[in-house]
Structures are given as structure tokens and as C-alpha cells.
Design an enzyme around this catalytic site. Structure first.
Site, short mmCIF file in Angstrom:
data_model
loop_
_atom_site.label_atom_id
_atom_site.label_comp_id
_atom_site.label_asym_id
_atom_site.label_seq_id
_atom_site.Cartn_x
_atom_site.Cartn_y
_atom_site.Cartn_z
N HIS A 197 -60.80 2.37 56.37
CA HIS A 197 -61.82 3.15 57.08
C HIS A 197 -61.47 4.63 57.04
O HIS A 197 -62.33 5.48 56.79
CB HIS A 197 -61.88 2.74 58.56
N LYS A 213 -70.75 -10.47 70.38
CA LYS A 213 -69.52 -10.76 69.64
C LYS A 213 -68.32 -10.10 70.33
O LYS A 213 -68.23 -8.87 70.39
CB LYS A 213 -69.66 -10.23 68.21
N ARG A 242 -66.29 -1.65 49.46
CA ARG A 242 -64.99 -2.08 48.94
C ARG A 242 -65.11 -2.78 47.59
O ARG A 242 -64.30 -2.61 46.70
CB ARG A 242 -64.29 -3.01 49.93
N SER A 279 -60.60 -5.26 58.67
CA SER A 279 -60.08 -5.42 60.04
C SER A 279 -59.78 -6.90 60.30
O SER A 279 -58.77 -7.24 60.92
CB SER A 279 -61.10 -4.92 61.06
#
Ligand code: PNS
Length: 160
Positions: free
Chosen positions: A17, A41, A90, A127
Site C-alpha cells: 500500500h 465485516k 498487483r 493484508s
């Protein structure tokens, strides 16, 4: 003034990030890093912890602002007067979903998305994987800033 919003969960922020944030910060006058508040969440870190960690990790860029948002990203961008979303990509696996969201956001509110390719050195980082490795006692020091590493180790130790 060129401004962009870089949204995400950042649970927690990783070096991947930060690579994208740093490169974006050099291309915009102001970059707003916006943490999604998602009541549906439960994350490992609370939103205020994520903001605290992001604020510390981005302190070296004086044009980076850390904030949070609820609801639609386009509504947040419109309320802040920003018409550009900045996302890191990514791998091709990211691209399909990111493209869909980018097209939806443009359709909803004319918000454009700019994609920055991840540095290959970080392209495998997420993450979720960092949390998984930490939970099982793996060394995640090289994947996250030191302040995140310290908190991650504390978190997983007190959680299980
Ligand atoms: O770090 P993430 O989890 O990949 O970030 C995803 C995020 C926060 C960018 C995305 O879920 C989002 O924009 N959520 C806000 C709700 C929204 O606007 N949904 C419609 C997207 S087209």
C-alpha cells in the site's frame, strides 16, 4: 489542484500500500487515503487503529491526508470535491474486479479511476496474507512498517 482518493480496507496497511501511496503522492497535490468503514465485516484492526497506523506510516508525505468513509465511494469523493480514484493493481487477478468497480463508479458519478501497477517486489503482498502469516507465528516484519508489525504481533497474541 490535482487531488485523488486512494480507498481501501487497510486492515492493516502494508508496504505494498505504502509503495502505491508514495508514488501517487508524488503525482497529485493532495492524496486522500480513505479507509472504508464496513459494519458488515469485522476487521482485525478497528477503523480508528487503521487510521492511526496509516497516519504514522504516511507522516513523511505532507500532501497525504488519512480519512474514513461509509457508504458509496463515489458519494464520498463527490462530497470531498475529488473526481479521481487511485488504485494499485498487483496482478491480473485484481484487474477484473477493479475494472468493474471503476466502470461502475464512472457510470454512477463520473468518477474516473487511475490504476498504478504495484512494484513487483510487493505484488504478492496483501493484508489478508500478512495477517494469516502473523497468526501462525511467521515473521511479517519485512512486509509492513515497524509500527504495524508491533501492533500485529500484540493483536494476534491477545486474540487466540
Ligand atoms: O482494500 P479493498 O478491500 O480492496 O478496498 C475495496 C474498496 C473499499 C475500494 C471498495 O470495496 C469500495 O469502494 N467500497 C465502498 C462501497 C462502494 O462504493 N461500492 C461500490 C463499488 S463500485
Amino acid at each position: 489542484m490535482r487531488r485523488a482518493v486512494c480507498p481501501g480496507s487497510f486492515d492493516p496497511v502494508t508496504n505494498g500500500h505504502l509503495d502505491v501511496i508514495g508514488r501517487a503522492a508524488s503525482r497529485y497535490d493532495e492524496l486522500v487515503v480513505a479507509v472504508l468503514v464496513n459494519d458488515a465485516k469485522q476487521g482485525l484492526f478497528s477503523v480508528s487503529e487503521r487510521i492511526e497506523l496509516l497516519t504514522a506510516a504516511t507522516a513523511g508525505w505532507d500532501n497525504v491526508v488519512v480519512d474514513s468513509f461509509t457508504g458509496l465511494l463515489v458519494d464520498y469523493c463527490t462530497a470531498r470535491g475529488v473526481d479521481t480514484v487511485l488504485k494499485g493493481i498487483r496482478a491480473s487477478a485484481d484487474f477484473d474486479y477493479e475494472l468493474q468497480m471503476a466502470q461502475m463508479n464512472r457510470e454512477l458519478a463520473g468518477i474516473e479511476t487511475v490504476f498504478l501497477p504495484a512494484n513487483p517486489a510487493h505484488s504478492y503482498l496483501s493484508s489478508s496474507l500478512v495477517k494469516q502469516v502473523a497468526r501462525f507465528g511467521g515473521d511479517v516484519r519485512r512486509f509492513v512498517p515497524e509500527s504495524v508489525h508491533v501492533r500485529l504481533v500484540e493483536k494476534v497474541a491477545t486474540r487466540d
